[in-house]
Scaffold this motif. Structure first.
Motif, PDB file in Angstrom:
ATOM      1  N   ASN A  54      25.940   9.076  38.163  1.00 33.12           N
ATOM      2  CA  ASN A  54      24.553   9.501  37.941  1.00 33.12           C
ATOM      3  C   ASN A  54      23.593   8.314  38.009  1.00 33.12           C
ATOM      4  O   ASN A  54      22.723   8.138  37.164  1.00 33.12           O
ATOM      5  CB  ASN A  54      24.406  10.228  36.596  1.00 33.12           C
ATOM      6  CG  ASN A  54      23.081  10.953  36.470  1.00 33.12           C
ATOM      7  OD1 ASN A  54      22.470  11.340  37.471  1.00 33.12           O
ATOM      8  ND2 ASN A  54      22.627  11.122  35.237  1.00 33.12           N
ATOM      9  N   HIS A  55      23.799   7.479  39.030  1.00 28.43           N
ATOM     10  CA  HIS A  55      22.946   6.327  39.322  1.00 28.43           C
ATOM     11  C   HIS A  55      23.046   5.210  38.280  1.00 28.43           C
ATOM     12  O   HIS A  55      22.249   4.269  38.310  1.00 28.43           O
ATOM     13  CB  HIS A  55      21.482   6.755  39.484  1.00 28.43           C
ATOM     14  CG  HIS A  55      21.247   7.582  40.711  1.00 28.43           C
ATOM     15  ND1 HIS A  55      20.765   7.056  41.893  1.00 28.43           N
ATOM     16  CD2 HIS A  55      21.450   8.909  40.962  1.00 28.43           C
ATOM     17  CE1 HIS A  55      20.668   8.010  42.801  1.00 28.43           C
ATOM     18  NE2 HIS A  55      21.081   9.144  42.268  1.00 28.43           N
ATOM     19  N   GLN A  56      24.009   5.283  37.372  1.00 26.02           N
ATOM     20  CA  GLN A  56      24.228   4.162  36.457  1.00 26.02           C
ATOM     21  C   GLN A  56      24.981   3.054  37.191  1.00 26.02           C
ATOM     22  O   GLN A  56      25.822   3.308  38.043  1.00 26.02           O
ATOM     23  CB  GLN A  56      25.021   4.617  35.228  1.00 26.02           C
ATOM     24  CG  GLN A  56      24.250   5.568  34.326  1.00 26.02           C
ATOM     25  CD  GLN A  56      25.068   5.984  33.120  1.00 26.02           C
ATOM     26  OE1 GLN A  56      26.263   6.231  33.222  1.00 26.02           O
ATOM     27  NE2 GLN A  56      24.418   6.068  31.970  1.00 26.02           N
ATOM     28  N   SER A  57      24.690   1.829  36.841  1.00 23.10           N
ATOM     29  CA  SER A  57      25.300   0.700  37.536  1.00 23.10           C
ATOM     30  C   SER A  57      26.727   0.457  37.055  1.00 23.10           C
ATOM     31  O   SER A  57      27.116   0.864  35.949  1.00 23.10           O
ATOM     32  CB  SER A  57      24.460  -0.560  37.310  1.00 23.10           C
ATOM     33  OG  SER A  57      24.571  -0.991  35.962  1.00 23.10           O
ATOM     34  N   LEU A  58      27.496  -0.249  37.874  1.00 21.71           N
ATOM     35  CA  LEU A  58      28.844  -0.638  37.466  1.00 21.71           C
ATOM     36  C   LEU A  58      28.796  -1.533  36.234  1.00 21.71           C
ATOM     37  O   LEU A  58      29.656  -1.445  35.358  1.00 21.71           O
ATOM     38  CB  LEU A  58      29.547  -1.369  38.617  1.00 21.71           C
ATOM     39  CG  LEU A  58      29.797  -0.580  39.897  1.00 21.71           C
ATOM     40  CD1 LEU A  58      30.517  -1.460  40.932  1.00 21.71           C
ATOM     41  CD2 LEU A  58      30.608   0.676  39.629  1.00 21.71           C
ATOM     42  N   ALA A  59      27.803  -2.389  36.166  1.00 18.87           N
ATOM     43  CA  ALA A  59      27.669  -3.269  35.005  1.00 18.87           C
ATOM     44  C   ALA A  59      27.436  -2.459  33.731  1.00 18.87           C
ATOM     45  O   ALA A  59      28.020  -2.747  32.681  1.00 18.87           O
ATOM     46  CB  ALA A  59      26.527  -4.258  35.222  1.00 18.87           C
ATOM     47  N   LEU A  60      26.602  -1.440  33.820  1.00 20.72           N
ATOM     48  CA  LEU A  60      26.283  -0.646  32.630  1.00 20.72           C
ATOM     49  C   LEU A  60      27.506   0.096  32.103  1.00 20.72           C
ATOM     50  O   LEU A  60      27.772   0.104  30.899  1.00 20.72           O
ATOM     51  CB  LEU A  60      25.167   0.352  32.939  1.00 20.72           C
ATOM     52  CG  LEU A  60      24.758   1.263  31.769  1.00 20.72           C
ATOM     53  CD1 LEU A  60      24.152   0.438  30.640  1.00 20.72           C
ATOM     54  CD2 LEU A  60      23.765   2.324  32.240  1.00 20.72           C
ATOM     55  N   VAL A  61      28.274   0.709  32.992  1.00 17.78           N
ATOM     56  CA  VAL A  61      29.398   1.540  32.543  1.00 17.78           C
ATOM     57  C   VAL A  61      30.657   0.723  32.291  1.00 17.78           C
ATOM     58  O   VAL A  61      31.646   1.264  31.774  1.00 17.78           O
ATOM     59  CB  VAL A  61      29.704   2.660  33.559  1.00 17.78           C
ATOM     60  CG1 VAL A  61      28.474   3.506  33.816  1.00 17.78           C
ATOM     61  CG2 VAL A  61      30.251   2.107  34.878  1.00 17.78           C
ATOM     62  N   SER A  62      30.632  -0.567  32.603  1.00 19.43           N
ATOM     63  CA  SER A  62      31.843  -1.379  32.507  1.00 19.43           C
ATOM     64  C   SER A  62      32.375  -1.519  31.086  1.00 19.43           C
ATOM     65  O   SER A  62      33.558  -1.808  30.888  1.00 19.43           O
ATOM     66  CB  SER A  62      31.593  -2.768  33.085  1.00 19.43           C
ATOM     67  OG  SER A  62      30.657  -3.485  32.288  1.00 19.43           O
ATOM     68  N   THR A  63      31.526  -1.327  30.089  1.00 23.13           N
ATOM     69  CA  THR A  63      31.947  -1.475  28.693  1.00 23.13           C
ATOM     70  C   THR A  63      32.404  -0.155  28.077  1.00 23.13           C
ATOM     71  O   THR A  63      32.773  -0.112  26.908  1.00 23.13           O
ATOM     72  CB  THR A  63      30.791  -2.039  27.845  1.00 23.13           C
ATOM     73  OG1 THR A  63      29.649  -1.165  27.951  1.00 23.13           O
ATOM     74  CG2 THR A  63      30.393  -3.426  28.334  1.00 23.13           C
ATOM     75  N   PHE A  64      32.385   0.901  28.873  1.00 23.58           N
ATOM     76  CA  PHE A  64      32.707   2.245  28.367  1.00 23.58           C
ATOM     77  C   PHE A  64      34.073   2.289  27.686  1.00 23.58           C
ATOM     78  O   PHE A  64      34.231   2.900  26.628  1.00 23.58           O
ATOM     79  CB  PHE A  64      32.671   3.236  29.530  1.00 23.58           C
ATOM     80  CG  PHE A  64      33.086   4.641  29.176  1.00 23.58           C
ATOM     81  CD1 PHE A  64      32.216   5.483  28.509  1.00 23.58           C
ATOM     82  CD2 PHE A  64      34.344   5.120  29.525  1.00 23.58           C
ATOM     83  CE1 PHE A  64      32.582   6.790  28.185  1.00 23.58           C
ATOM     84  CE2 PHE A  64      34.734   6.412  29.205  1.00 23.58           C
ATOM     85  CZ  PHE A  64      33.844   7.250  28.535  1.00 23.58           C
ATOM     86  N   GLY A  65      35.064   1.641  28.272  1.00 21.72           N
ATOM     87  CA  GLY A  65      36.418   1.693  27.728  1.00 21.72           C
ATOM     88  C   GLY A  65      36.528   1.146  26.325  1.00 21.72           C
ATOM     89  O   GLY A  65      37.418   1.560  25.560  1.00 21.72           O
ATOM     90  N   ASP A  66      35.668   0.206  25.952  1.00 15.11           N
ATOM     91  CA  ASP A  66      35.664  -0.314  24.586  1.00 15.11           C
ATOM     92  C   ASP A  66      34.782   0.517  23.665  1.00 15.11           C
ATOM     93  O   ASP A  66      35.081   0.668  22.480  1.00 15.11           O
ATOM     94  CB  ASP A  66      35.186  -1.762  24.575  1.00 15.11           C
ATOM     95  CG  ASP A  66      36.225  -2.713  25.135  1.00 15.11           C
ATOM     96  OD1 ASP A  66      37.429  -2.386  25.047  1.00 15.11           O
ATOM     97  OD2 ASP A  66      35.845  -3.759  25.666  1.00 15.11           O
TER      98      ASP A  66
END
Length: 259
Positions: A54-66
């Motif tokens: 949904n147009h979110q960047s890879l950098a933004l979602v990269s912390t999702f797992g934590d």
């Protein structure tokens, strides 16, 4: 040029000397990985990523797992963040965690993303997990020993404050450099197409074995209760930066292959 070492069976020198490359990274580290991956994804992949994220960047979602670790509903994914191996093992010969590990977690994420019957929500969830796990794979102490929980039980000091070896590599050494994730990504080493292609060779298991050899070097770099500071950063900060760059380059390879 700062040097990058990739460990296969022995350390292989790629560029020039004085540095090595190949716990989770902290938020800054993961965002660097995402931002660098974005530099190496092709246009077709970028279109797929925008749709799924949904147009979110890879950098933004990269912390999702934590971030989801705070929610007990996602406890089953905790073991996906690491692989435990002793010094004299590789992944193939090591005892596997029945609950899963980095290798099986990454494989499952790829399987869901490629499944035409998977829901949009599942594709989004597992894509975010995949992005995160590729970062974890390249933090050396995520391929650490079970007996000290990947360096978490190795007590040291960071500029005279109590901490542990895992946390130093996870965040403290990077944060002390006082650069944002975007600055770190922008100032990553320039690599030729040939060098990028070289780093993208091999399988996820090969990359785990590479990182484990670096982990052994990190374990040997400290003594219990040692005070770490500027001298340690001088020796190892560029190693961490190289690892984040390699992670981003390899993440882009996986994403380009998926899409």
């Amino acid at each position: 040029m700062r040097s990058i070492f990739v460990f296969v069976f022995t350390a292989v020198l790629l560029f020039n000397s004085n540095s090595y490359a190949t716990k989770k990274w902290g938020p800054t580290g993961h965002r660097v990985v995402g931002a660098i991956a974005d530099q190496h994804t092709n246009n077709k992949t970028k279109r797929h990523l925008k749709k799924i994220l949904n147009h979110q960047s890879l950098a933004l979602v990269s912390t999702f797992g934590d971030e989801i670790k705070a929610d007990p509903r996602y406890k089953e994914f905790e073991t996906w963040h690491y692989v435990n191996m002793s010094f004299d093992e590789n992944y193939e010969s090591s005892k596997k965690n029945p609950k899963g590990d980095l290798v099986t977690g990454i494989a499952y994420c790829k399987k869901v993303i490629k499944d035409d019957n998977a829901s949009d929500a599942d594709k989004t969830f597992y894509l975010k997990m995949l992005i995160h796990l590729l970062g974890d794979l390249h933090q050396p102490l995520h391929i650490g020993r079970e007996e000290d929980r990947g360096g978490n039980d190795i007590k040291v000091k960071w500029h005279y404050k109590d901490t542990n070896l895992h946390r130093v590599w996870d965040s403290q050494m990077i944060e002390s450099y006082n650069m944002s994730y975007s600055e770190l990504a922008k100032n990553a080493e320039f690599l030729s197409k040939k060098q990028v292609k070289f780093l993208q060779q091999g399988s996820v298991i090969d990359w785990v074995n590479d990182t484990q050899k670096l982990a052994n070097h990190v374990y040997a770099s400290v003594q219990e209760d040692e005070n770490l500071g500027y001298a340690y950063s001088y020796k190892f900060l560029n190693v961490a930066r190289d690892q984040m760059q390699i992670a981003g380059i390899r993440l882009a390879k996986i994403l380009n292959d998926l899409f």
